[in-house]
Design a protein around this motif. Structure first.
Motif, PDB file in Angstrom:
ATOM      1  N   ASN A 165       1.846   1.717  -3.605  1.00  0.00           N
ATOM      2  CA  ASN A 165       0.681   2.202  -4.348  1.00  0.00           C
ATOM      3  C   ASN A 165       0.410   3.671  -4.072  1.00  0.00           C
ATOM      4  O   ASN A 165       0.096   4.433  -4.991  1.00  0.00           O
ATOM      5  CB  ASN A 165      -0.557   1.384  -3.974  1.00  0.00           C
ATOM      6  CG  ASN A 165      -0.588   0.053  -4.690  1.00  0.00           C
ATOM      7  OD1 ASN A 165      -0.011  -0.088  -5.765  1.00  0.00           O
ATOM      8  ND2 ASN A 165      -1.231  -0.926  -4.089  1.00  0.00           N
ATOM      9  N   ALA A 166       0.503   4.064  -2.800  1.00  0.00           N
ATOM     10  CA  ALA A 166       0.239   5.456  -2.448  1.00  0.00           C
ATOM     11  C   ALA A 166       1.230   6.367  -3.164  1.00  0.00           C
ATOM     12  O   ALA A 166       0.858   7.398  -3.714  1.00  0.00           O
ATOM     13  CB  ALA A 166       0.334   5.643  -0.941  1.00  0.00           C
ATOM     14  N   SER A 214       0.833  -1.210   0.000  1.00  0.00           N
ATOM     15  CA  SER A 214       0.000   0.000   0.000  1.00  0.00           C
ATOM     16  C   SER A 214       0.864   1.255   0.000  1.00  0.00           C
ATOM     17  O   SER A 214       0.452   2.296  -0.516  1.00  0.00           O
ATOM     18  CB  SER A 214      -0.928  -0.002   1.208  1.00  0.00           C
ATOM     19  OG  SER A 214      -0.187  -0.040   2.399  1.00  0.00           O
ATOM     20  N   LEU A 219       2.986   5.686  -5.950  1.00  0.00           N
ATOM     21  CA  LEU A 219       2.752   5.678  -7.398  1.00  0.00           C
ATOM     22  C   LEU A 219       1.516   6.497  -7.747  1.00  0.00           C
ATOM     23  O   LEU A 219       1.479   7.186  -8.766  1.00  0.00           O
ATOM     24  CB  LEU A 219       2.581   4.238  -7.898  1.00  0.00           C
ATOM     25  CG  LEU A 219       3.834   3.363  -7.836  1.00  0.00           C
ATOM     26  CD1 LEU A 219       3.511   1.943  -8.288  1.00  0.00           C
ATOM     27  CD2 LEU A 219       4.962   3.943  -8.687  1.00  0.00           C
TER      28      LEU A 219
END
Lengths: 242, 272
Positions: free
Chosen positions: B174-175, B171, B177
């Motif tokens: 992801n955050a 996560s 990116l």
């Protein structure tokens, strides 16, 4: 024609189809709420929209440009489409302000001095003026989520995606985060939300989409979806959550 | 003083009982060791050759002096190990096909150097490379011995850092990116700072081990504390210098390992 257009988007994880042909138009200034049971594909759809998940088939167009083309660099698109997650995902080794500064510093080449003033104003506006220099573990869930929203807004995105951003919060903290969304709505930000806050969706959404098993089963203005749903499954879902 | 609750009185009683038992059994073991060991037939010989006060006093300053060399070797190896370890850890995570050879090399490197005894690497590099007939100072055992230590320890450090990188939840990636950060910025500003912090205690244990293994370089020439102790041993026909060397090592390594344990506990309790 909307400004963000999904055409027959499909996505499977292994043999498990999660998005099974979704068409959706998001026009500038619109707020769209995705509702539906867990596992209906709301989160995955949002993650596809800012290219965190590559789609298997179909197209996603941003201002008419196909951003879902395999092999295309997703980085410029993500700079235009912000995203906030259910679990905040703040960077724990940075203060709230540093969290918000990282992306504009690296992507837009702005300096800390340049960013401090406008960001401080944004923290102030969202009731976090005295929390800028705190680390995430010193903040409540509601405060962390507001910082996460500021962090995404710091890139000045054209569209914001919100993935069940109040679902991990204690009930008494939900209001302060929804207030931020109201504020953004008033400013005309284009937003797509996956949400379980039906009252909020009814109050502010331009369009509500009911997702069921990876498809948009029914969509329309909130009054229509909540008061006179056409589909049996929509009625069943709403009677469970309302 | 506030009156104690029944629970507190019970717990105080339990504590007193536990302390009494611990003290008594510790005392019993110590007395047994102190009384019994001197009764063994060879004790007087051992005492003379390992715990000789006069020899100890005479050789200790010289040993301490030689230990400076151990510390110096440690000090120039440690930063290079950290750098090489980090580079290899990152190389092992490369996904770009053009850089695949680099990744392959990193995998082969960590496999090979973690699979060999340190002393063997020191011999092969320390005797092998100067054997090429290089001119001074490039035939120095200090250089090649240090290189052997660096290669071995960086392979362990690389694996520790890689485990740290893999322990950072997706996560976070992801955050980063989703904010439009590039893959390398995500690694540099989001993943690595958290990963490295998380593996500090494990790496500290490796560096304590490194400080001890510096003594292995004595086998290819450098006069550091272990070799110096050997010199004294031959001069005086007495093993006490080795005990002195052991004490000097412990004075450094025990506080360091304790500190690493403390950090590890602190981290464990912070995450639970």
């Amino acid at each position: 024609m909307g400004d963000l257009v999904l055409e027959n988007v499909q996505k499977a994880f292994g043999d498990n189809p999660v998005i099974r042909g979704i068409d959706l138009n998001v026009a500038r200034g619109e707020m769209i709420c995705l509702i539906g049971a867990s596992g209906s594909g709301k989160s995955t759809l949002l993650r596809c929209m800012n290219l965190l998940e590559p789609i298997d088939d179909g197209r996603i167009l941003l201002d008419g440009e196909d951003i879902s083309e395999p092999g295309r660099d997703p980085q410029p698109v993500r700079q235009r489409i912000g995203m906030v997650f259910q679990s905040y995902n703040l960077f724990p080794h940075m203060t709230a302000l540093e969290n918000a500064m990282l992306a504009p510093r690296r992507n837009l080449g702005k300096s800390k001095t340049e960013l401090r003033e406008p960001l401080a104003q944004m923290f102030e506006r969202f009731g976090l003026g005295d929390r800028m220099n705190h680390y995430p573990d010193q903040l409540s869930g509601g405060q962390q989520q507001r910082v996460a929203i500021i962090r995404a807004l710091a890139m000045q995105p054209e569209i914001m995606l919100f993935d069940e951003i109040t679902s991990a919060l204690d009930p008494e903290l939900v209001g302060e985060v929804l207030d931020v969304l109201r504020d953004l709505r008033a400013q005309g930000m284009t937003m797509v939300l996956a949400t379980h806050e039906m009252g909020f969706a009814r109050e502010l959404a331009d369009k509500v989409c009911f997702l069921d098993q990876g498809r948009i089963l029914e969509e329309g203005p909130p009054e229509q979806i909540f008061d006179t749903p056409k589909e049996e499954r929509t009625r069943a879902f709403l009677s469970r959550v309302l | 003083m506030p009156t104690q609750t029944r629970r507190q009185m019970f717990e105080a009683r339990q504590r007193r009982r536990a302390n009494t038992i611990a003290a008594a059994s510790t005392l019993a073991v110590f007395v047994a060791v102190i009384v019994l060991i001197p009764l063994t037939p060879g004790w007087e010989n051992v005492q003379r050759s390992f715990f000789n006060g006069a020899v100890f006093a005479k050789t200790f300053p010289g040993l301490l002096n030689a230990f400076v060399m151990d510390v110096a070797i440690f000090l120039w190896c440690a930063p290079l190990i950290a750098l090489l370890g980090l580079a290899v850890a990152i190389a092992r995570d490369l996904r770009s096909p053009a850089l695949y050879p680099l990744r392959l090399l990193a995998i082969a490197y960590t496999d090979i150097f973690r699979g060999l005894p340190v002393i063997l690497v020191i011999y092969l590099i320390g005797f092998g490379i100067p054997g090429l007939g290089l001119p001074r100072p490039w035939n120095s055992p200090y250089i090649w011995g240090s290189l052997a230590l660096i290669l071995v320890y960086a392979s362990y450090v690389a694996e520790v850092i890689r485990s740290g990188i893999e322990s950072i939840h997706d996560s976070q990636r992801n955050a980063a990116l989703s904010l439009g950060l590039s893959g390398s910025d995500t690694m540099r500003f989001v993943i690595l700072p958290q990963a490295i912090r998380r593996v500090v205690p494990a790496n500290m244990n490796l560096f304590v081990a490194l400080q001890k293994d510096v003594a292995l370089l004595s086998f290819i020439g450098p006069v550091e504390i272990f070799r110096q102790a050997g010199v004294y041993k031959s001069l005086m026909a007495n093993f006490t210098p080795y005990v002195g060397a052991a004490l000097i090592f412990l004075a450094l390594t025990i506080p360091a390992t304790r500190y690493a344990d403390y950090l590890m506990n602190k981290q464990a309790s912070a995450r639970s």
